[in-house]
Motif scaffolding. Structure first.
Motif, PDB file in Angstrom:
ATOM      1  N   PRO A  94       0.822  -1.215   0.000  1.00 40.04           N
ATOM      2  CA  PRO A  94       0.000   0.000   0.000  1.00 40.04           C
ATOM      3  C   PRO A  94       0.854   1.262   0.000  1.00 40.04           C
ATOM      4  O   PRO A  94       1.848   1.355   0.721  1.00 40.04           O
ATOM      5  N   GLY A  95       0.462   2.200  -0.849  1.00 40.87           N
ATOM      6  CA  GLY A  95       1.180   3.461  -0.982  1.00 40.87           C
ATOM      7  C   GLY A  95       2.056   3.518  -2.215  1.00 40.87           C
ATOM      8  O   GLY A  95       2.475   4.598  -2.628  1.00 40.87           O
ATOM      9  N   ASP A  96       2.324   2.378  -2.835  1.00 37.81           N
ATOM     10  CA  ASP A  96       3.115   2.366  -4.062  1.00 37.81           C
ATOM     11  C   ASP A  96       2.306   2.965  -5.215  1.00 37.81           C
ATOM     12  O   ASP A  96       1.076   2.860  -5.241  1.00 37.81           O
ATOM     13  N   VAL A  97       2.996   3.560  -6.155  1.00 34.03           N
ATOM     14  CA  VAL A  97       2.372   4.107  -7.355  1.00 34.03           C
ATOM     15  C   VAL A  97       2.212   2.966  -8.357  1.00 34.03           C
ATOM     16  O   VAL A  97       3.155   2.223  -8.599  1.00 34.03           O
ATOM     17  N   VAL A  98       1.006   2.837  -8.914  1.00 36.71           N
ATOM     18  CA  VAL A  98       0.729   1.766  -9.869  1.00 36.71           C
ATOM     19  C   VAL A  98       0.229   2.374 -11.170  1.00 36.71           C
ATOM     20  O   VAL A  98      -0.691   3.196 -11.169  1.00 36.71           O
ATOM     21  N   VAL A  99       0.844   1.961 -12.270  1.00 35.52           N
ATOM     22  CA  VAL A  99       0.408   2.378 -13.604  1.00 35.52           C
ATOM     23  C   VAL A  99      -0.274   1.174 -14.242  1.00 35.52           C
ATOM     24  O   VAL A  99       0.282   0.078 -14.257  1.00 35.52           O
ATOM     25  N   VAL A 100      -1.497   1.394 -14.717  1.00 33.89           N
ATOM     26  CA  VAL A 100      -2.243   0.324 -15.379  1.00 33.89           C
ATOM     27  C   VAL A 100      -2.534   0.738 -16.812  1.00 33.89           C
ATOM     28  O   VAL A 100      -2.529   1.926 -17.150  1.00 33.89           O
ATOM     29  N   ARG A 101      -2.800  -0.254 -17.629  1.00 37.13           N
ATOM     30  CA  ARG A 101      -3.152   0.006 -19.022  1.00 37.13           C
ATOM     31  C   ARG A 101      -4.565  -0.485 -19.268  1.00 37.13           C
ATOM     32  O   ARG A 101      -4.915  -1.601 -18.907  1.00 37.13           O
ATOM     33  N   ALA A 102      -5.353   0.382 -19.856  1.00 44.15           N
ATOM     34  CA  ALA A 102      -6.735   0.053 -20.208  1.00 44.15           C
ATOM     35  C   ALA A 102      -6.888   0.355 -21.692  1.00 44.15           C
ATOM     36  O   ALA A 102      -6.993   1.512 -22.086  1.00 44.15           O
ATOM     37  N   GLY A 103      -6.851  -0.679 -22.508  1.00 52.16           N
ATOM     38  CA  GLY A 103      -6.903  -0.465 -23.962  1.00 52.16           C
ATOM     39  C   GLY A 103      -5.628   0.202 -24.415  1.00 52.16           C
ATOM     40  O   GLY A 103      -4.533  -0.266 -24.140  1.00 52.16           O
ATOM     41  N   ARG A 104      -5.778   1.344 -25.090  1.00 50.56           N
ATOM     42  CA  ARG A 104      -4.611   2.068 -25.590  1.00 50.56           C
ATOM     43  C   ARG A 104      -4.142   3.165 -24.639  1.00 50.56           C
ATOM     44  O   ARG A 104      -3.147   3.830 -24.898  1.00 50.56           O
ATOM     45  N   SER A 105      -4.861   3.369 -23.549  1.00 53.82           N
ATOM     46  CA  SER A 105      -4.484   4.446 -22.634  1.00 53.82           C
ATOM     47  C   SER A 105      -3.947   3.910 -21.308  1.00 53.82           C
ATOM     48  O   SER A 105      -4.081   2.734 -20.992  1.00 53.82           O
ATOM     49  N   TYR A 106      -3.352   4.812 -20.539  1.00 52.90           N
ATOM     50  CA  TYR A 106      -2.773   4.489 -19.245  1.00 52.90           C
ATOM     51  C   TYR A 106      -3.543   5.206 -18.143  1.00 52.90           C
ATOM     52  O   TYR A 106      -4.168   6.235 -18.370  1.00 52.90           O
ATOM     53  N   HIS A 107      -3.446   4.661 -16.948  1.00 48.18           N
ATOM     54  CA  HIS A 107      -4.038   5.282 -15.769  1.00 48.18           C
ATOM     55  C   HIS A 107      -3.053   5.086 -14.626  1.00 48.18           C
ATOM     56  O   HIS A 107      -2.334   4.084 -14.585  1.00 48.18           O
ATOM     57  N   SER A 113      -7.644  -5.257 -12.745  1.00 49.14           N
ATOM     58  CA  SER A 113      -7.083  -6.594 -12.833  1.00 49.14           C
ATOM     59  C   SER A 113      -5.563  -6.505 -12.710  1.00 49.14           C
ATOM     60  O   SER A 113      -4.942  -5.582 -13.248  1.00 49.14           O
ATOM     61  N   ARG A 114      -4.965  -7.474 -12.042  1.00 50.61           N
ATOM     62  CA  ARG A 114      -3.501  -7.498 -11.947  1.00 50.61           C
ATOM     63  C   ARG A 114      -2.879  -7.578 -13.340  1.00 50.61           C
ATOM     64  O   ARG A 114      -1.771  -7.087 -13.550  1.00 50.61           O
ATOM     65  N   ALA A 115      -3.609  -8.168 -14.285  1.00 52.85           N
ATOM     66  CA  ALA A 115      -3.099  -8.275 -15.659  1.00 52.85           C
ATOM     67  C   ALA A 115      -2.958  -6.898 -16.321  1.00 52.85           C
ATOM     68  O   ALA A 115      -2.196  -6.743 -17.270  1.00 52.85           O
ATOM     69  N   GLN A 116      -3.685  -5.888 -15.833  1.00 50.66           N
ATOM     70  CA  GLN A 116      -3.610  -4.535 -16.386  1.00 50.66           C
ATOM     71  C   GLN A 116      -2.419  -3.749 -15.843  1.00 50.66           C
ATOM     72  O   GLN A 116      -2.069  -2.701 -16.377  1.00 50.66           O
ATOM     73  N   VAL A 117      -1.799  -4.216 -14.775  1.00 47.67           N
ATOM     74  CA  VAL A 117      -0.697  -3.480 -14.146  1.00 47.67           C
ATOM     75  C   VAL A 117       0.531  -3.515 -15.055  1.00 47.67           C
ATOM     76  O   VAL A 117       1.021  -4.562 -15.421  1.00 47.67           O
ATOM     77  N   VAL A 118       0.992  -2.330 -15.402  1.00 44.78           N
ATOM     78  CA  VAL A 118       2.162  -2.176 -16.267  1.00 44.78           C
ATOM     79  C   VAL A 118       3.420  -1.955 -15.414  1.00 44.78           C
ATOM     80  O   VAL A 118       4.491  -2.430 -15.750  1.00 44.78           O
ATOM     81  N   ALA A 119       3.267  -1.216 -14.311  1.00 43.64           N
ATOM     82  CA  ALA A 119       4.421  -0.917 -13.467  1.00 43.64           C
ATOM     83  C   ALA A 119       3.983  -0.576 -12.052  1.00 43.64           C
ATOM     84  O   ALA A 119       2.894  -0.053 -11.836  1.00 43.64           O
ATOM     85  N   VAL A 120       4.875  -0.895 -11.118  1.00 45.88           N
ATOM     86  CA  VAL A 120       4.731  -0.480  -9.728  1.00 45.88           C
ATOM     87  C   VAL A 120       5.989   0.298  -9.402  1.00 45.88           C
ATOM     88  O   VAL A 120       7.105  -0.136  -9.702  1.00 45.88           O
TER      89      VAL A 120
END
Length: 147
Positions: A96-109, A138-145
């Protein structure tokens, strides 16, 4: 005596949680529930942009990072820029507290990890259904922590 003090300091350093990550989570929680239209004036003042007209997850993360005493990436308003924030962490070691980048389709969040389960990452972030809230990815959407 000096050796004992050194060993005690090392134990405390390794046993203590990362306060910078915890600080970002604490900061993010303070904004929970704010909506981009209903709370536009407050969010606009805090973010420096109009959240009703601009994708603002990265801007929210910049606000949170600065308030926690961290330096956001130069292009913090772009979610993908958070791929270069802090140090990389394997998903299995995320906390908890880590920055997480996820991918949804062609965009990032981008958001801040609140909880990680076997199948999902719970993130607190801005621009999640138009507000600051907890959302599940979904964990599968996680691109980076990043920490």
């Amino acid at each position: 005596m000096k050796v004992a003090a050194l060993l005690a300091a090392a134990v405390v350093a390794f046993a203590s949680p990362d306060t910078s990550s915890a600080g970002m989570l604490t900061q993010a929680k303070q904004y929970t529930g704010l909506h981009e239209v209903k709370n536009n004036r407050r969010l606009r003042a805090a973010l420096g942009i109009n959240p009703a007209r601009t994708p603002w997850c990265g801007h929210f993360m910049g606000l949170v990072a600065r308030r926690a005493g961290r330096q956001p990436p130069k292009s913090f308003g772009i979610a993908r820029s958070w791929l270069r924030f802090g140090a990389p962490v394997k998903l299995s070691y995320a906390r908890p507290g880590d920055v997480v980048v996820v991918r949804a389709g062609r965009s990032y969040h981008v958001g801040i990890l609140s909880q990680l389960s076997k199948s999902t990452a719970s993130l607190i972030g801005g621009n999640q259904s138009g507000r600051v809230q907890l959302s599940y990815f979904s964990r599968a959407q996680v691109v980076a922590v990043r920490r």
